[in-house]
Scaffold this motif. Structure first.
Motif, PDB file in Angstrom:
ATOM      1  N   LEU A  37     -25.959 -30.802   7.899  1.00  0.00           N
ATOM      2  CA  LEU A  37     -24.664 -31.048   7.127  1.00  0.00           C
ATOM      3  C   LEU A  37     -24.763 -30.750   5.597  1.00  0.00           C
ATOM      4  CD1 LEU A  37     -23.605 -34.265   9.115  1.00  0.00           C
ATOM      5  CD2 LEU A  37     -22.567 -32.218   9.398  1.00  0.00           C
ATOM      6  N   LYS A  38     -25.841 -31.009   5.049  1.00  0.00           N
ATOM      7  CA  LYS A  38     -26.022 -30.711   3.448  1.00  0.00           C
ATOM      8  C   LYS A  38     -25.865 -29.139   3.358  1.00  0.00           C
ATOM      9  CE  LYS A  38     -28.541 -34.949   2.841  1.00  0.00           C
ATOM     10  NZ  LYS A  38     -30.022 -35.683   2.391  1.00  0.00           N
ATOM     11  N   MET A  39     -26.449 -28.339   4.270  1.00  0.00           N
ATOM     12  CA  MET A  39     -26.358 -27.031   4.009  1.00  0.00           C
ATOM     13  C   MET A  39     -25.042 -26.532   4.083  1.00  0.00           C
ATOM     14  SD  MET A  39     -27.699 -24.101   3.280  1.00  0.00           S
ATOM     15  CE  MET A  39     -29.545 -24.385   3.413  1.00  0.00           C
ATOM     16  N   LEU A  40     -24.224 -27.007   5.114  1.00  0.00           N
ATOM     17  CA  LEU A  40     -23.050 -26.590   5.324  1.00  0.00           C
ATOM     18  C   LEU A  40     -22.348 -27.020   4.197  1.00  0.00           C
ATOM     19  CD1 LEU A  40     -22.189 -27.674   9.152  1.00  0.00           C
ATOM     20  CD2 LEU A  40     -22.671 -25.334   8.172  1.00  0.00           C
ATOM     21  N   GLU A  41     -22.335 -28.176   3.806  1.00  0.00           N
ATOM     22  CA  GLU A  41     -21.784 -28.561   2.280  1.00  0.00           C
ATOM     23  C   GLU A  41     -21.869 -27.603   0.962  1.00  0.00           C
ATOM     24  OE1 GLU A  41     -21.251 -32.319  -0.705  1.00  0.00           O
ATOM     25  OE2 GLU A  41     -22.710 -32.423   0.796  1.00  0.00           O
ATOM     26  N   PHE A  42     -23.301 -27.099   1.258  1.00  0.00           N
ATOM     27  CA  PHE A  42     -23.465 -26.265  -0.189  1.00  0.00           C
ATOM     28  C   PHE A  42     -22.914 -24.862   0.103  1.00  0.00           C
ATOM     29  CE2 PHE A  42     -26.209 -22.713  -1.317  1.00  0.00           C
ATOM     30  CZ  PHE A  42     -26.116 -22.884  -2.509  1.00  0.00           C
ATOM     31  N   VAL A  43     -22.997 -24.415   1.382  1.00  0.00           N
ATOM     32  CA  VAL A  43     -22.388 -23.195   1.708  1.00  0.00           C
ATOM     33  C   VAL A  43     -20.550 -23.144   1.570  1.00  0.00           C
ATOM     34  CG1 VAL A  43     -21.929 -21.204   3.529  1.00  0.00           C
ATOM     35  CG2 VAL A  43     -24.225 -22.431   3.104  1.00  0.00           C
ATOM     36  N   SER A  44     -20.351 -24.180   1.688  1.00  0.00           N
ATOM     37  CA  SER A  44     -18.546 -24.390   1.612  1.00  0.00           C
ATOM     38  C   SER A  44     -18.343 -24.756   0.112  1.00  0.00           C
ATOM     39  CB  SER A  44     -18.042 -25.789   2.338  1.00  0.00           C
ATOM     40  OG  SER A  44     -18.257 -25.836   3.571  1.00  0.00           O
ATOM     41  N   THR A  45     -19.272 -25.110  -0.747  1.00  0.00           N
ATOM     42  CA  THR A  45     -18.960 -25.082  -2.241  1.00  0.00           C
ATOM     43  C   THR A  45     -19.235 -23.803  -2.686  1.00  0.00           C
ATOM     44  OG1 THR A  45     -19.826 -27.494  -2.356  1.00  0.00           O
ATOM     45  CG2 THR A  45     -19.965 -26.138  -4.276  1.00  0.00           C
ATOM     46  N   LEU A  46     -20.382 -22.973  -2.172  1.00  0.00           N
ATOM     47  CA  LEU A  46     -20.514 -21.685  -2.732  1.00  0.00           C
ATOM     48  C   LEU A  46     -19.400 -20.873  -2.179  1.00  0.00           C
ATOM     49  CD1 LEU A  46     -22.735 -19.580  -3.680  1.00  0.00           C
ATOM     50  CD2 LEU A  46     -23.422 -19.322  -1.227  1.00  0.00           C
ATOM     51  N   PHE A  47     -18.907 -20.881  -1.139  1.00  0.00           N
ATOM     52  CA  PHE A  47     -17.680 -20.023  -0.906  1.00  0.00           C
ATOM     53  C   PHE A  47     -16.479 -20.521  -1.630  1.00  0.00           C
ATOM     54  CE2 PHE A  47     -19.559 -18.744   3.626  1.00  0.00           C
ATOM     55  CZ  PHE A  47     -20.594 -18.069   3.100  1.00  0.00           C
ATOM     56  N   LEU A  48     -16.281 -21.506  -2.115  1.00  0.00           N
ATOM     57  CA  LEU A  48     -15.285 -21.727  -3.229  1.00  0.00           C
ATOM     58  C   LEU A  48     -15.397 -21.128  -4.324  1.00  0.00           C
ATOM     59  CD1 LEU A  48     -14.981 -25.609  -2.642  1.00  0.00           C
ATOM     60  CD2 LEU A  48     -13.308 -24.039  -1.945  1.00  0.00           C
ATOM     61  N   HIS A  49     -16.494 -20.396  -4.656  1.00  0.00           N
ATOM     62  CA  HIS A  49     -16.894 -19.924  -6.013  1.00  0.00           C
ATOM     63  C   HIS A  49     -17.106 -18.196  -5.738  1.00  0.00           C
ATOM     64  CE1 HIS A  49     -16.895 -23.842  -8.067  1.00  0.00           C
ATOM     65  NE2 HIS A  49     -17.654 -24.132  -7.006  1.00  0.00           N
ATOM     66  N   LEU A  50     -16.928 -17.861  -4.682  1.00  0.00           N
ATOM     67  CA  LEU A  50     -17.064 -16.350  -4.254  1.00  0.00           C
ATOM     68  C   LEU A  50     -16.613 -16.129  -3.106  1.00  0.00           C
ATOM     69  CD1 LEU A  50     -19.822 -15.664  -2.166  1.00  0.00           C
ATOM     70  CD2 LEU A  50     -21.084 -16.338  -4.150  1.00  0.00           C
ATOM     71  N   ALA A  51     -16.149 -14.914  -2.622  1.00  0.00           N
ATOM     72  CA  ALA A  51     -15.512 -14.399  -1.567  1.00  0.00           C
ATOM     73  C   ALA A  51     -16.374 -14.866  -0.482  1.00  0.00           C
ATOM     74  CB  ALA A  51     -15.614 -12.767  -1.343  1.00  0.00           C
ATOM     75  N   PRO A  52     -16.074 -15.426   0.587  1.00  0.00           N
ATOM     76  CA  PRO A  52     -16.879 -15.743   1.847  1.00  0.00           C
ATOM     77  C   PRO A  52     -17.358 -14.763   2.508  1.00  0.00           C
ATOM     78  CG  PRO A  52     -14.390 -16.410   2.143  1.00  0.00           C
ATOM     79  CD  PRO A  52     -14.593 -16.039   1.059  1.00  0.00           C
ATOM     80  N   ASN A  53     -18.866 -14.726   2.731  1.00  0.00           N
ATOM     81  CA  ASN A  53     -19.404 -13.668   3.648  1.00  0.00           C
ATOM     82  C   ASN A  53     -20.417 -14.135   4.260  1.00  0.00           C
ATOM     83  OD1 ASN A  53     -20.666 -11.337   4.140  1.00  0.00           O
ATOM     84  ND2 ASN A  53     -20.524 -10.487   2.198  1.00  0.00           N
ATOM     85  N   GLU A  54     -20.232 -14.636   5.329  1.00  0.00           N
ATOM     86  CA  GLU A  54     -21.069 -15.250   6.306  1.00  0.00           C
ATOM     87  C   GLU A  54     -21.964 -14.146   6.954  1.00  0.00           C
ATOM     88  OE1 GLU A  54     -17.808 -15.469   7.348  1.00  0.00           O
ATOM     89  OE2 GLU A  54     -17.304 -17.523   6.954  1.00  0.00           O
ATOM     90  N   THR A  55     -21.750 -13.069   7.083  1.00  0.00           N
ATOM     91  CA  THR A  55     -22.698 -11.931   7.258  1.00  0.00           C
ATOM     92  C   THR A  55     -23.581 -11.662   6.290  1.00  0.00           C
ATOM     93  OG1 THR A  55     -20.884 -10.654   8.700  1.00  0.00           O
ATOM     94  CG2 THR A  55     -22.669  -9.459   8.030  1.00  0.00           C
ATOM     95  N   ALA A  56     -23.369 -11.618   5.073  1.00  0.00           N
ATOM     96  CA  ALA A  56     -24.418 -11.465   4.274  1.00  0.00           C
ATOM     97  C   ALA A  56     -25.394 -12.656   4.045  1.00  0.00           C
ATOM     98  CB  ALA A  56     -23.916 -11.247   2.651  1.00  0.00           C
ATOM     99  N   TRP A  57     -24.850 -13.821   3.926  1.00  0.00           N
ATOM    100  CA  TRP A  57     -25.689 -14.999   3.996  1.00  0.00           C
ATOM    101  C   TRP A  57     -26.623 -15.108   5.196  1.00  0.00           C
ATOM    102  CZ3 TRP A  57     -26.573 -19.633   6.488  1.00  0.00           C
ATOM    103  CH2 TRP A  57     -27.324 -20.581   5.762  1.00  0.00           C
ATOM    104  N   SER A  58     -26.021 -15.004   6.174  1.00  0.00           N
ATOM    105  CA  SER A  58     -26.918 -15.026   7.491  1.00  0.00           C
ATOM    106  C   SER A  58     -27.918 -13.973   7.608  1.00  0.00           C
ATOM    107  CB  SER A  58     -25.941 -14.847   8.875  1.00  0.00           C
ATOM    108  OG  SER A  58     -25.027 -16.078   8.834  1.00  0.00           O
ATOM    109  N   ASP A  59     -27.509 -12.768   7.208  1.00  0.00           N
ATOM    110  CA  ASP A  59     -28.692 -11.517   7.055  1.00  0.00           C
ATOM    111  C   ASP A  59     -29.726 -11.882   6.176  1.00  0.00           C
ATOM    112  OD1 ASP A  59     -27.078 -10.224   9.191  1.00  0.00           O
ATOM    113  OD2 ASP A  59     -26.391  -8.738   7.700  1.00  0.00           O
ATOM    114  N   ALA A  60     -29.254 -12.483   5.077  1.00  0.00           N
ATOM    115  CA  ALA A  60     -30.267 -12.833   4.194  1.00  0.00           C
ATOM    116  C   ALA A  60     -31.349 -13.996   4.584  1.00  0.00           C
ATOM    117  CB  ALA A  60     -29.664 -13.462   2.778  1.00  0.00           C
ATOM    118  N   LEU A  61     -30.745 -14.769   5.292  1.00  0.00           N
ATOM    119  CA  LEU A  61     -31.441 -15.889   5.803  1.00  0.00           C
ATOM    120  C   LEU A  61     -32.307 -15.481   7.144  1.00  0.00           C
ATOM    121  CD1 LEU A  61     -32.090 -18.943   5.738  1.00  0.00           C
ATOM    122  CD2 LEU A  61     -30.447 -19.380   7.266  1.00  0.00           C
TER     123      LEU A  61
END
Length: 86
Positions: A37-61
Motif C-alpha cells: 500500500l505504501k508503494m501504491l501511495e508513492f506511485v499515485s503521488t508520483l503520477f500526480l507530478h508527471l504523466a502516468p505511465n504504468e508501462t515504463a514504471w513496470s518495465d523498469a521494475l
C-alpha cells in the motif's frame, strides 16, 4: 519481491489477509500479485507530478528485478497485475 503463503478459507479470503498485511491484491478473488500500500501511495503521488505511465514504471521494475534473479513467468505480467492494483 517476496512470496507469501496464505491459509485460505471462507472466513479468511486471500484479499482480506493481504490487506491486513499492508498489501493490495491485483485481483479480488485469486490474486497472483499484491503490491505494498505504501508503494501504491508513492506511485499515485508520483503520477500526480508527471504523466502516468504504468508501462515504463513496470518495465523498469521488471528489468531491475530480473537483474537480481526475480523473473516473471510472462512478458507484461507485472504491468497487467500492477495496473489492476493501481
Amino acid at each position: 519481491l517476496e512470496y507469501i503463503k496464505l491459509q485460505i478459507c471462507p472466513c479468511a479470503p486471500a484479499p482480506l489477509q493481504l490487506v491486513q498485511q499492508g498489501l493490495f491484491p491485483c485481483s479480488p478473488v485469486y490474486p497472483a500479485l499484491a503490491v505494498s500500500l505504501k508503494m501504491l501511495e508513492f506511485v499515485s503521488t508520483l503520477f500526480l507530478h508527471l504523466a502516468p505511465n504504468e508501462t515504463a514504471w513496470s518495465d523498469a521494475l521488471t528489468t531491475f528485478l530480473a537483474r537480481r534473479g526475480h523473473v516473471f513467468e510472462a512478458q507484461d505480467s507485472l504491468r497487467w497485475r500492477f495496473t489492476s492494483a493501481l
